[in-house]
Structures are given as C-alpha cells and as structure tokens.
Design an enzyme around this catalytic site. Structure first.
Site, short mmCIF file in Angstrom:
data_model
loop_
_atom_site.label_atom_id
_atom_site.label_comp_id
_atom_site.label_asym_id
_atom_site.label_seq_id
_atom_site.Cartn_x
_atom_site.Cartn_y
_atom_site.Cartn_z
N ARG A 28 0.66 -1.01 -0.10
CA ARG A 28 0.04 -0.11 -0.16
C ARG A 28 0.77 1.36 0.12
O ARG A 28 2.04 1.12 0.60
CB ARG A 28 -0.73 -0.13 1.35
CG ARG A 28 -2.04 -0.78 1.23
CD ARG A 28 -2.86 -0.74 2.41
NE ARG A 28 -2.16 -1.05 3.70
CZ ARG A 28 -1.91 -0.27 4.58
NH1 ARG A 28 -1.72 0.80 4.37
NH2 ARG A 28 -1.21 -0.90 5.46
N ARG A 38 2.10 -12.00 -0.38
CA ARG A 38 0.86 -12.61 0.07
C ARG A 38 0.12 -13.65 -0.51
O ARG A 38 0.53 -13.96 -1.67
CB ARG A 38 -0.32 -11.26 -0.12
CG ARG A 38 0.42 -9.90 0.64
CD ARG A 38 -0.64 -9.53 1.79
NE ARG A 38 0.14 -8.38 2.59
CZ ARG A 38 -0.38 -7.91 3.89
NH1 ARG A 38 -1.43 -8.64 4.30
NH2 ARG A 38 0.13 -7.17 4.67
N SER A 56 -1.27 -3.24 10.39
CA SER A 56 -0.85 -4.14 9.33
C SER A 56 0.46 -5.08 9.65
O SER A 56 1.30 -4.33 10.19
CB SER A 56 -0.58 -3.34 7.85
OG SER A 56 -1.70 -2.60 7.69
N HIS A 64 -10.25 -2.26 11.39
CA HIS A 64 -9.34 -3.14 11.01
C HIS A 64 -9.27 -4.17 12.00
O HIS A 64 -8.05 -4.21 12.86
CB HIS A 64 -7.97 -2.26 10.80
CG HIS A 64 -6.98 -3.01 10.21
ND1 HIS A 64 -5.62 -2.40 10.15
CD2 HIS A 64 -6.87 -3.77 9.39
CE1 HIS A 64 -4.85 -2.92 9.67
NE2 HIS A 64 -5.66 -4.11 8.98
N CYS A 117 1.08 -7.28 12.16
CA CYS A 117 1.29 -7.26 13.50
C CYS A 117 0.36 -8.50 14.08
O CYS A 117 0.44 -8.48 15.19
CB CYS A 117 0.76 -5.91 14.00
SG CYS A 117 2.09 -4.40 13.64
N TYR A 161 -1.74 -3.28 -6.92
CA TYR A 161 -1.28 -4.26 -5.66
C TYR A 161 -2.15 -4.24 -4.69
O TYR A 161 -2.48 -3.23 -4.33
CB TYR A 161 0.28 -3.99 -5.39
CG TYR A 161 0.48 -4.84 -3.99
CD1 TYR A 161 1.27 -6.12 -4.47
CD2 TYR A 161 0.28 -4.51 -2.99
CE1 TYR A 161 1.32 -7.17 -3.27
CE2 TYR A 161 0.56 -5.29 -1.65
CZ TYR A 161 1.13 -6.69 -2.20
OH TYR A 161 1.31 -7.58 -1.05
N ASP A 205 -9.03 -9.64 9.28
CA ASP A 205 -8.72 -8.20 8.81
C ASP A 205 -9.60 -7.18 9.08
O ASP A 205 -9.15 -6.29 9.35
CB ASP A 205 -8.37 -8.22 7.50
CG ASP A 205 -7.19 -7.12 6.96
OD1 ASP A 205 -6.11 -6.87 7.84
OD2 ASP A 205 -7.50 -6.30 6.13
N LYS A 255 -9.53 -2.49 1.81
CA LYS A 255 -9.13 -1.47 2.83
C LYS A 255 -10.09 0.12 2.08
O LYS A 255 -10.35 0.72 3.24
CB LYS A 255 -7.72 -1.03 2.46
CG LYS A 255 -6.70 -2.00 3.41
CD LYS A 255 -7.40 -2.49 4.68
CE LYS A 255 -6.98 -3.23 5.70
NZ LYS A 255 -5.75 -4.19 5.28
P1 GTP Z 1 -2.26 -7.40 7.63
O1 GTP Z 1 -2.65 -8.56 6.88
O2 GTP Z 1 -0.98 -6.72 6.90
O3 GTP Z 1 -3.20 -6.65 8.23
O4 GTP Z 1 -1.22 -8.11 8.94
P2 GTP Z 1 -1.73 -9.17 9.95
O5 GTP Z 1 -2.18 -8.19 11.09
O6 GTP Z 1 -2.66 -10.17 9.60
O7 GTP Z 1 -0.48 -9.74 10.48
P3 GTP Z 1 -0.03 -11.41 10.60
O8 GTP Z 1 -0.89 -12.41 11.32
O9 GTP Z 1 0.09 -11.92 9.08
O10 GTP Z 1 1.61 -11.46 11.20
C1 GTP Z 1 2.47 -10.63 10.57
C2 GTP Z 1 3.91 -10.86 11.05
O11 GTP Z 1 3.94 -10.87 12.52
C3 GTP Z 1 4.21 -12.07 10.77
O12 GTP Z 1 5.56 -12.19 10.23
C4 GTP Z 1 4.29 -12.91 11.96
O13 GTP Z 1 4.91 -14.28 12.08
C5 GTP Z 1 4.59 -12.23 13.08
N1 GTP Z 1 3.53 -12.70 14.28
C6 GTP Z 1 2.24 -13.09 14.46
N2 GTP Z 1 1.87 -13.03 15.50
C7 GTP Z 1 3.08 -13.13 16.38
C8 GTP Z 1 3.09 -13.35 17.75
O14 GTP Z 1 2.30 -13.82 18.48
N3 GTP Z 1 4.58 -13.09 18.13
C9 GTP Z 1 5.43 -12.90 17.23
N4 GTP Z 1 6.71 -12.60 17.74
N5 GTP Z 1 5.38 -12.45 15.98
C10 GTP Z 1 4.14 -12.63 15.47
C1 SPV Z 2 -2.87 -4.40 5.37
O1 SPV Z 2 -1.97 -3.78 4.76
O2 SPV Z 2 -3.34 -4.08 6.58
C2 SPV Z 2 -3.45 -5.56 4.57
C3 SPV Z 2 -2.82 -5.72 3.21
O3 SPV Z 2 -4.11 -6.13 5.12
S1 SPV Z 2 -3.53 -4.75 2.05
O4 SPV Z 2 -4.60 -5.31 1.45
O5 SPV Z 2 -2.55 -4.47 1.09
O6 SPV Z 2 -3.91 -3.29 2.79
MN MN Z 3 -4.78 -5.52 7.35
#
Ligand code: GTP
Ligand code: SPV
Ligand code: MN
Length: 594
Positions: free
Chosen positions: A73, A375, A252, A230, A254, A201, A281, A210
């Site tokens: 993004r 992704r 994002s 979110h 996290c 993208y 999400d 989003k």
């Molecule tokens: P978006 O799709 O961008 O909104 O991201 P998201 O909030 O769904 O994050 P996602 O669950 O994909 O995690 C992103 C990163 O955080 C990955 O690299 C995970 O390995 C890491 N991660 C997730 N949960 C944990 C946790 O409990 N501890 C640690 N240390 N890392 C974590």
């Molecule tokens: C984020 O960035 O929080 C996502 C991926 O979930 S995107 O759809 O590119 O915004």
């Molecule tokens: Mn997201």
C-alpha cells in the site's frame, strides 16, 4: 454493445461515464460463473499475468508477480477527498474533490484503449445480511477480478441484491502504466466513490478491502451509527461448548491473521478448548437490541502475509492456501512449480525465481526469495478453523475488543481498561512499529489509533467521538483490552513466545469478561497477577513473566509526551473525554515510584 447484467439506471449511467472516460476496447460484466472465471484465468496465463502452479500439489492455484515498484500500500499516495479539508483531519492526505476528479480524469483519459474493461459487482458481507453493502469495481486487471472473486462475493447475486438502488460504492481502477509518480488512491466518501490508478497491488486496487470496507465504510458507519474496523474476529469455545467472540485491532503485519487462526496449546486442546476463525482483517460492527456489539467479517477470503507463515506458526493459514489460492510476490520453485517464502520450511529451493523474477538459489543467496510483504489470497472457506457462524447474517456478539501493536518496551503483555471511555483512550493512543505492509521505513514507532491510522475515511477526532458515542449507545458494550506480543529483552529477543501461546492471554481476557479472575489495578488499568496467566507446559520463568507485566515509569513518561503531541494535532476535534483520560494517566504515572 455488451449485454449488461442489470437494468439499474444508476449503475448503467455510471458505467457509461467510465467507458467514455477510459475508452476500453471491450467491456465484460463479471457474472461470477466458474465458466467465465476459467476463461479469464486461461487468458491471464497466456499473457503471463499469472502462472498456473503445480495442479497436483496446488489445485486451482496461481502465481503472480507485481511490478517491483508496486509491492505494498502507498499511504503517501492515498487521499481522502471530501469537500472540507477539516473533515479529512490531520492524519489523512486531503485533496479537494474537484482537483482529485480533474487529476483522475486526466490520468484515466483513454487509459483502457486496447484493453478490456471488467465490471465486477460484489457484496461486502454475506449477500442479503442487514450488515452487508454492495460495491461495483471497474478495472482493467484480470488479477484484480480473480482476487476480488476470492476476497468478496462477486457476480449476479450482488446486482440482484442491489436492485434499482443507487446505494453502491463506485470503484474505478486502472493499472495505467504503473507510473509511481501518477499513482493515486482517491476516496470520495461523500460520493461513495473510489478512484485508483497506476498500481496493481493489494490494498491499492482490491477496492472492496481497505478502500471500501474501511475508508468509505468508516465514514458510512459514522453517519449511520455503526463501525468499520481493522479487526480480526475469533470465537473461543470452552470445554462446555460455549463460544465467546473477541475482535482485535492490530496494525498491518502485526498478527491479526495469526491470532484469528490460533491453535491453543496442547494442554488446552486436551481439555476441549478450540478457536474458531470468523475474520482476519476487517470487522463491521452494529449495536443490536440486546445492547451488545455484533460483528460480521465483510470479506470472503484472506489476503495474508506469506513470509513467516508455516505449518508450525500458522497451520490453519497454510491449509487455507492449498487450493484455489493466488500467491503474489513469493519465490517460485522451478523444480516442481510450487511456491516458497522465508520460513516456509527448512528446505529452500535451489532452482527458483525470486519475487522479482530473477534466478534465485535459496541455499546460497543472501537476498530474500519472497518480498517481505508477499501475500496469499485464499478463500476463507478453505480454513480448517473457519467458524460455523462466519457467514451468519446476524453476525456474532463481541465480548471483548483487543488493541495491540509492536512495542519493544512500554506496553505490557496485557492489560484491561477501566471502562469503555478509558478503553477508547487506550485504542486512541495505540502505537506500533511500521512494517513492510506499507511503503516507507520499517521499524519506526508511530501512533496508530485503533490500527486505523491509514484507513480512517474522515477526521480521526470525530472518529474518537464516534467510538465514545457507540459505547454510550450500547448498554452492554464489550470490555476493552490491550496486548503486546512483541516486548523484547536488552538483546532484542522477544520475551513472549507468541502465536499459539497467546491463547493463555485470551483465557485471562475471557475470564475477566466473566468476572472469574482478579487483577491488579495499576496506573494504566488492570494487569494480571503473575500467577493468573497459566504457564503450564510453557518454559517461561516467573522472572520473565514479571518483566512482561511491569510498568517502566520513564518509558511511560516518554509515551505521554508523544501522546500529547499527537492529540495536539486534533485541536477542537479531540473529544474532551480523551484529554481527561490523558490527565488521569499523567497523574498515575507521576505517582509511580520506580
Ligand atoms: P495484515 O494482513 O497486514 O493486516 O497483517 P496481520 O495483522 O494479519 O499480521 P499477520 O498475522 O500476517 O502477522 C504478521 C507478522 O507478525 C508475521 O511475520 C508473523 O510471523 C508475526 N507474528 C504474528 N503473531 C506473532 C506473535 O504472537 N509473536 C511474534 N513474535 N510474531 C508474530
Ligand atoms: C494491510 O496492509 O493491512 C493489509 C494488506 O491487510 S492490504 O490489503 O494491502 O491493505
Ligand atoms: Mn490489514
């Protein structure tokens, strides 16, 4: 002229305007049939836009690489275009609707000559649910059509649901020439309109996600008394078979997808605990007659971060990607035509292409094979932990809301707000380190209220006011918590094991909602007593756990300064209640003696 799929004159008039502006060679209405999708996939394979993967190992799966200048993004190219700048607020880029439409028209002018225009009707939310909303995205990208097919409910049904109404979100997207300098994602909340150009993208172009489900929908919610957030949504089933639902807002990359699909530690599983995934999400929330907040997941798929995802860290996500999935910007294993990314397994391919399409040897290369923001787009129904209620038209009732971010220090593992108003303050003062999900520097702490900083379609001061209001209107609102899985020691190592072990914290949260466990009231809210976090079967010392739960006066004092600076930006728009809460926090931290 092609046969339109609707007689709705509002739709037809708008489609005609976009045809005149973009001048496509062909126009195709997406009806959502498998036959049509099949021919689009074939077409995209022929042009190289997507690559068919090994159909034995990955049935129905495809691979795509986006332009290296277009992999996340772009927040600095994202605009809220409302008539008054004040209504976009200090945290959004603003452009007047006149200027944005003019600039957009210039860029869109004849941009589809020699291209096919696809018209995608879609529903955010289960078709027919009172929570759901209809959108139409016009695009010149088959990749967008195929992703929208996974992420939303596309096709004829959505048009039928719309009927003659003019209440739909009008999205126009063109890849144009992927010129970064002419890349814009314009939102016109007052017109239910989104224009996106020069990107191909993810969040920039899958306009249901989003752009609609957060930026436009947050403004609709403000006007119509609901909320677009979110947030992931999950259900926790206890051994008695009772399910409590939690929603959680993390910025994002996290941990939303990971938490939403969590598998409880073995000890809990043996007792009969289970986690059900509703969404990973986005949540749309409404107050019902029972005074509770009910939530739906408006999406139908997961657009998840690939790197770090593996059978150990997130088994359910891995299983979700085994069929009918699109992989974007990961590495391509040329030996068996499958995908790979960092931490996929311990066996990186030697004969591969990296996310840029360059030859790549996973054993010897010092470069990454997959882009950090690569992704997968996977259908939610593939997920082994998908909740039986994930498409319930009435949504699921939320017991707890969790906020959280990536904080090396300051924020403890978990704490609970004293009440809704304090909880809104906790959300409004969230901060997190930036990640690869958005272009720009990674690892910088920034304030990211409710994980909505890049996604709020109006003035965030008004947004905070809306949150306070919703708490007053709901006579039985969820309890509000804050978590931090990312606290580190002096060597930069994570103190908390995270992932499945986060269930131990969820248990405390649910027990707090049910009044089953005590807590200590400290300066920032209620913190668990060390013995109340169940660490059975976990190799963690009491000392470590204590350090995860301590408050450091100095870093909180620093944080308060940053909050004051942030709140200062909102001027009169900042609700007085949040200043009151800030003063309470200041006093409490001043009186800490460490
Ligand atoms: P978006 O799709 O961008 O909104 O991201 P998201 O909030 O769904 O994050 P996602 O669950 O994909 O995690 C992103 C990163 O955080 C990955 O690299 C995970 O390995 C890491 N991660 C997730 N949960 C944990 C946790 O409990 N501890 C640690 N240390 N890392 C974590
Ligand atoms: C984020 O960035 O929080 C996502 C991926 O979930 S995107 O759809 O590119 O915004
Ligand atoms: Mn997201």
């Amino acid at each position: 002229m092609v046969q339109a799929l609707t007689k709705n004159s509002n739709v037809l008039k708008w489609v005609d305007e976009v045809i005149i502006m973009t001048n496509p060679k062909n126009v195709v209405w997406i009806d959502g049939s498998e036959e049509q999708l099949k021919s689009l996939r074939k077409n995209a394979c022929e042009t190289g836009e997507i690559i068919e993967l090994n159909q034995e190992k990955y049935p129905g799966c495809y691979y795509h690489r986006s332009n290296p200048n277009d992999v996340a993004r772009m927040e600095d190219r994202t605009f809220i275009c409302c008539s008054k700048e004040e209504n976009a607020g200090p945290t959004n880029n603003w452009m007047s609707p006149e200027n944005a439409y003019e600039l957009g028209r210039d860029i869109f002018n004849s941009c589809m000559v020699n291209r096919t225009m696809y018209i995608i009707p879609y529903s955010m939310g289960p078709v027919g649910s009172p929570f759901s909303k209809i959108g139409i995205e016009i695009t010149d990208s088959i990749y967008v059509v195929l992703n929208m097919n996974i992420m939303t409910r596309i096709g004829q049904e959505s048009l039928d649901e719309l009927g003659d109404s003019s209440d739909f979100v009008r999205g126009v997207h063109s890849k144009c020439n992927l010129d970064e300098n002419k890349r814009y994602i314009f939102h016109f909340p007052e017109d239910n309109t989104i224009w996106s150009c020069n990107s191909a993208y993810g969040g920039n172009v899958l306009l249901g996600k989003k752009c609609f489900a957060l930026r436009i929908a947050s403004y609709q919610g403000f006007k119509e008394d609901w909320m677009a957030e979110h947030m992931l949504i999950l259900g926790i089933e206890n051994p008695k078979g009772e399910v409590k639902y939690i929603s959680a807002a993390f910025p994002s990359a996290c941990g939303k997808t990971n938490l939403a699909m969590l598998i409880p530690p073995e000890g809990y599983r043996k007792k009969g605990y289970k986690v059900w995934t509703v969404g990973d999400d986005i949540a749309w929330l409404r107050i019902k007659e029972d005074g509770r907040l009910w939530a739906i997941n408006p999406e139908a798929g997961f657009f998840g971060v690939a790197p770090g995802t593996n059978e150990k860290s997130n088994y359910n996500a891995m299983m979700s990607t085994k069929k009918d999935t699109i992989f974007t910007n990961v590495a391509l294993n040329l030996d068996d035509n499958t995908v790979w990314w960092e931490k996929f397994d311990d066996n990186p391919p030697e004969n591969a292409l990296d996310w840029r399409g360059n030859p790549w040897n996973g054993r010897t290369s010092t470069e990454k094979g997959a882009h950090p923001n690569s992704r997968f787009t996977a259908p939610a129904k593939n997920c082994p932990s998908i909740s039986p209620n994930w498409e319930a038209p009435e949504g699921v009732p939320i017991s707890a809301i969790i906020f959280g971010g990536r904080r090396r220090k300051t924020a403890p593992l978990v704490y609970q707000s004293r009440d809704w108003q304090h909880g809104v303050f906790v959300g409004a003062t969230m901060a997190s380190e930036t990640t690869a999900a958005s272009s720009g520097k990674v690892g910088v702490i920034r304030r990211d209220p409710m994980a909505m900083l890049p996604f709020c379609g109006y003035n965030m001061g008004d947004y905070f006011g809306h949150w306070l209001d919703m708490g007053k209107k709901a006579c039985n609102p969820p309890k509000i918590f804050h978590v931090n899985w990312f606290r580190t020691n002096d060597n930069g190592e994570f103190l908390w094991p995270g992932f499945g072990e986060n269930f131990r914290v969820l248990e405390w949260i649910i027990d707090r909602c049910e009044d089953l466990v005590d807590a200590e009231e400290l300066a920032i809210g209620y913190i668990p007593k060390v013995n109340d976090i169940n660490v059975e079967g976990l190799n963690i010392s009491n000392e470590k756990l204590e350090s995860l739960l301590t408050l450091d006066k100095e870093s909180w004092a620093e944080d308060i300064k940053s909050i004051e600076g942030f709140f200062g930006k909102f001027g009169d728009k900042l609700p007085k209640e949040l200043n009151d809460e800030l003063n309470i926090l200041k006093n409490n931290i001043n009186n800490l003696n460490n």
